[in-house]
Scaffold this active site. Structure first.
Site, PDB file in Angstrom:
ATOM      1  N   ASP A   1       0.962  -0.942  -0.105  1.00  0.00           N
ATOM      2  CA  ASP A   1      -0.317  -0.143   0.359  1.00  0.00           C
ATOM      3  C   ASP A   1       1.084   1.342  -0.191  1.00  0.00           C
ATOM      4  O   ASP A   1       2.274   1.826  -0.027  1.00  0.00           O
ATOM      5  CB  ASP A   1      -0.644  -0.128   1.116  1.00  0.00           C
ATOM      6  CG  ASP A   1      -2.402   0.353   0.896  1.00  0.00           C
ATOM      7  OD1 ASP A   1      -2.240   1.552   0.741  1.00  0.00           O
ATOM      8  OD2 ASP A   1      -3.299   0.269   0.760  1.00  0.00           O
TER       9      ASP A   1
ATOM     10  N   HIS B   1      -4.088   5.960   3.771  1.00  0.00           N
ATOM     11  CA  HIS B   1      -4.353   4.790   2.888  1.00  0.00           C
ATOM     12  C   HIS B   1      -3.742   3.140   4.020  1.00  0.00           C
ATOM     13  O   HIS B   1      -4.992   2.448   3.818  1.00  0.00           O
ATOM     14  CB  HIS B   1      -4.255   4.918   1.147  1.00  0.00           C
ATOM     15  CG  HIS B   1      -5.287   3.756   0.964  1.00  0.00           C
ATOM     16  ND1 HIS B   1      -4.658   2.465   0.134  1.00  0.00           N
ATOM     17  CD2 HIS B   1      -6.469   3.948   0.181  1.00  0.00           C
ATOM     18  CE1 HIS B   1      -5.952   2.265  -0.736  1.00  0.00           C
ATOM     19  NE2 HIS B   1      -7.298   2.469  -1.115  1.00  0.00           N
TER      20      HIS B   1
ATOM     21  N   SER C   1     -11.198  -0.964  -0.827  1.00  0.00           N
ATOM     22  CA  SER C   1     -10.206  -0.601  -0.210  1.00  0.00           C
ATOM     23  C   SER C   1      -9.608  -1.732   0.886  1.00  0.00           C
ATOM     24  O   SER C   1      -9.472  -1.929   1.545  1.00  0.00           O
ATOM     25  CB  SER C   1      -8.888   0.513  -0.341  1.00  0.00           C
ATOM     26  OG  SER C   1      -8.362   0.712  -1.796  1.00  0.00           O
TER      27      SER C   1
END
Length: 761
Positions: A147, A220, A543
């Protein structure tokens, strides 16, 4: 588990090349993956890396300036996800390599996009019984996240109460910008970063936006990591909403971050960096890989870097979980569809953050908002009867707002997803902003604790139509009640509109997504705020769904350490459910709440508790996947690129029988076929429940679809016994799509349910 025979028969060499522009002007370089026959390596080279660098030097000596060193272009060496290396080459240099003995395949290196306090409760995870305590909360299972990096100081990555790092772990934490290896601990046991291809393509990282290290620049990666395996953190919230104790799905699991997404690439990932990260994670000893990112959804598997890396992971017994993508609700938008990948779509949970809009005619419609005025979030904030401004000639509010006389009014915009609209509304003097026709993932584009924004997604067509109709009247006025966290919201779960849908382009005969999981308004770790305080943030997307399933898979792995990745996936698929908390068929918000189909939700919503004891599983070996590749009309070289060795495909394989022992069934018939079409599937099912057990089949099929199972009952005399059965599907030519279900039932103790889908193409 890994197939050692195949591992030792690897014969391929693959090269990767990343882009740059040469001084010749016309000869540009691009990223390529080039697969070669490994057996061609001359004996004078002691290692394959030595050979790779020699080949690179030979082409550079012909095309490059005399002062160019081939070492300047060499990036990664690959030994697990494939055999080869990455480097910078022009097209003419690539052409020369393709003429060298042993060349098998070349294709461009792609770019990919990145695709909680209550969600664990909604999944049924009880800390006092069932899967959590039996798995010791995921203790010693290692989840690798690929990520944007990680913020190690977040309390979610604290190691309080954790045992020493498993001795089998081979990974490490690497030093980089604002990241010291001492930041790792017994929770965050690994942190690496891979950006050589990114730097080659985009130049030096802008350190005002990113860190040349495993540190997270966007939030994220911290969010997905803490969702999968974050530790317990009390008293968290986001702008006053979703208050409670945050924890990952597997709170005692170990986390390893592999940073492969970079700000210099506009938060995109380069394929060769991702492959390097996957190779490292597999070799370091990860049990589960979680990738909330994807590449081109129409790419065949031999050009899909995640599919390539996941195939190698399957050989090693490592489960790869991926996000399905956020391109729904249209069909054929599925990412990460390879059958050796566990593909996850997104669903809602029974928590919402409500904004009630009261129209001047008395109508009340409910939307979503993250506005927090600083008052009690359970009471929220109120805007009383206020003029509403809406321009039917410019519904998206793309023009200047002064003509609307927005000052002191509530501004209404239709289908505007730009964050800039908030700034424009504030500049024009609006007191609040109402956005209609913005899908649910857009809600999280507007979390704001200073300016009131209410969002009404297109899936709630009734609310959208009511607001737009009223706004078109003369002198409309509205009132808004903001800011209430609602638990027990009904109906839930629903398939959210942005979740990508099947069938997939590369293999429409394999039903994807496999399952759905919570992906809307998920609270998890983020970057600190401007005051340096630890922050938690509410985000939506597949996600967020992906790490939920990665965490559940880690828990199941902790209990059943001898299960293959395919068995774990089967357990979660066949125990999933298809009804919401109103006991209705799970709805599809992308189609006005109509019943969702297997093309939207796969086998169903994951059930963490039932997955621990599925009764039966559909297992798969690497040989099964190789046979599947043989049915895709790939060339021998293309299959060789996937498997690492030459494969002699049998001429009698077909998708409905020997091709794949998958926990779902998809039949594809031609549109111009006879009035009825039929096919037969062959499956092998393994008993992982009681030693002696008896199952009967139950079939659910609509009119026009006939499903016959032979035999109709199965008797197992020992644990891990395998039995075969066949399924014949016959469909009338009166529809493009139909579906039913078959279930193996053991006195209602186990219900092993699989969707059966028919497509006319």
């Amino acid at each position: 588990m890994a197939d050692n025979g195949i591992l030792f028969r690897l014969l391929l060499v693959c090269f990767m090349f990343t882009s740059y522009v040469t001084t010749k002007g016309a000869d540009y370089a691009s990223t390529y993956i080039i697969c070669m026959d490994k057996s061609i390596k001359p004996n004078e080279f002691s290692t394959h890396e030595h050979w790779y660098k020699s080949l690179l030097s030979s082409v550079k000596s012909v095309t490059a300036d005399q002062n160019t060193q081939s070492a300047d272009f060499y990036h990664y060496t690959y030994d697990t996800v494939m055999q080869g290396f990455s480097a910078l080459l022009t097209q003419s240099e690539l052409d020369m390599l393709e003429e060298m003995p042993g060349h098998v395949l070349s294709f461009p290196d792609p770019e990919g996009n990145i695709h909680t306090t209550h969600s664990t409760e909604f999944l049924g995870l009880d800390p006092n019984s069932g899967l959590l305590p039996r798995s010791r909360f995921g203790q010693d299972v290692i989840i690798a996240i690929l990520d944007t990096g990680i913020w190690p100081e977040s309390p979610s990555f604290g190691d309080h109460g954790m045992e020493p790092v498993p001795a089998r772990w081979k990974g490490k934490c690497v030093k980089g910008t604002h990241f010291d290896p001492s930041l790792c601990n017994k929770k965050l046991i690994g942190a690496r970063f891979f950006n050589k291809a990114n730097l080659a393509k985009y130049g030096t990282v802008d350190f005002s936006k990113d860190y040349d290290s495993p540190r997270d620049f966007a939030g994220h990666g911290s969010h997905t990591s803490s969702t999968a395996g974050g530790n317990y953190v009390e008293g968290v919230n986001s702008y006053g909403y979703a208050q409670g104790t945050a924890r990952g799905v597997a709170p005692a699991a170990r986390i390893a971050m592999y940073k492969v997404v970079w700000a210099s690439a506009s938060e995109r990932a380069i394929g060769s960096d991702v492959l390097a990260g996957m190779e490292s994670a597999i070799n370091d000893g990860a049990d589960v890989l979680s990738l909330s990112l994807g590449f081109d959804s129409v790419t065949p598997y031999f050009k899909d870097v995640i599919a390539l890396g996941a195939f190698a992971a399957a050989k090693k017994g490592v489960l790869v979980v991926c996000a399905a993508g956020n391109d729904g609700p249209s069909r054929k938008t599925m990412y990460n569809a390879a059958p050796w990948i566990f593909t996850v779509g997104a669903s809602t949970i029974d928590r919402t953050f409500k904004a009630s809009l009261k129209l001047g005619d008395g109508t009340v419609v409910n939307g979503s908002s993250f506005y927090y005025s600083g008052s009690d979030p359970q009471k929220g904030a109120t805007i009383s009867s206020t003029p509403l401004r809406y321009d039917e000639g410019d519904p998206a509010c793309n023009k200047k707002l002064e003509a609307l006389k927005v000052n002191g009014s509530v501004l209404l915009c239709f289908n505007n997803t730009s964050r800039k609209i908030i700034d424009d509304a504030i500049a024009a003097g609006a007191v609040a902003l109402v956005l209609v026709g913005v899908d649910t993932i857009g809600v999280t584009a507007y979390p704001d604790d200073t300016f009131p924004v209410a969002v009404f997604p297109p899936g709630d067509k009734g609310a959208v139509d009511a607001v737009l109709k009223y706004a078109s009247l003369s002198d409309p006025v509205v009132g808004i009640q903001f800011g209430v966290t609602v638990l027990g919201f009904e109906p839930a779960p629903s398939v959210v509109e942005f979740s990508s849908r099947g069938p997939s382009f590369p293999s429409p005969n394999v039903l994807k997504p496999d399952v759905i999981a919570p992906g809307v308004n998920i609270l998890a770790a983020w970057l600190p705020d401007t005051r340096g305080l630890n922050k938690y943030y509410i985000v939506s997307g597949t996600s967020m769904s992906c790490p939920h399933v990665a965490g559940i898979s880690a828990l199941v792995k902790a209990v059943h350490s001898d299960w293959s990745p395919a068995a774990i996936r089967s357990a979660l698929m066949t125990t999933s459910y298809g009804v919401d908390n109103l006991n209705h068929t799970i709805g599809d918000l992308g189609r006005n709440g109509r019943p969702a189909t297997p093309l939207d939700l796969g086998a169903g919503q994951v059930d963490a508790q039932r997955a621990i004891d599925p009764g039966l599983v559909y297992d798969l070996s690497v040989e099964d996947y190789v046979n599947f590749l043989c049915t895709l009309n790939y060339s021998a070289h293309q299959i060789q690129a996937m498997t690492g060795n030459e494969v002699l495909c049998s001429s009698d394989l077909d998708l409905g029988s020997d091709g794949l022992n998958y926990p779902s069934f998809t039949a594809i018939f031609r549109k111009n076929s006879a009035s009825k079409s039929s096919t037969t599937f062959k499956r092998t099912i393994t008993n992982v429940g009681d030693s002696v057990s008896y199952y009967k089949v139950v079939v659910e099929a609509p009119q026009g679809l006939k499903i016959e199972v032979n035999p109709s009952s199965l008797t197992f005399m020992e644990k891990f016994q395998k039995l075969n059965f066949s399924v014949t599907v016959e469909a009338e030519k009166n529809t493009r799509f139909e579906y039913g279900y078959l279930s193996w039932i053991d006195n209602n103790r186990h219900v092993v349910k699989s969707p059966v889908v028919v497509l006319f193409d």
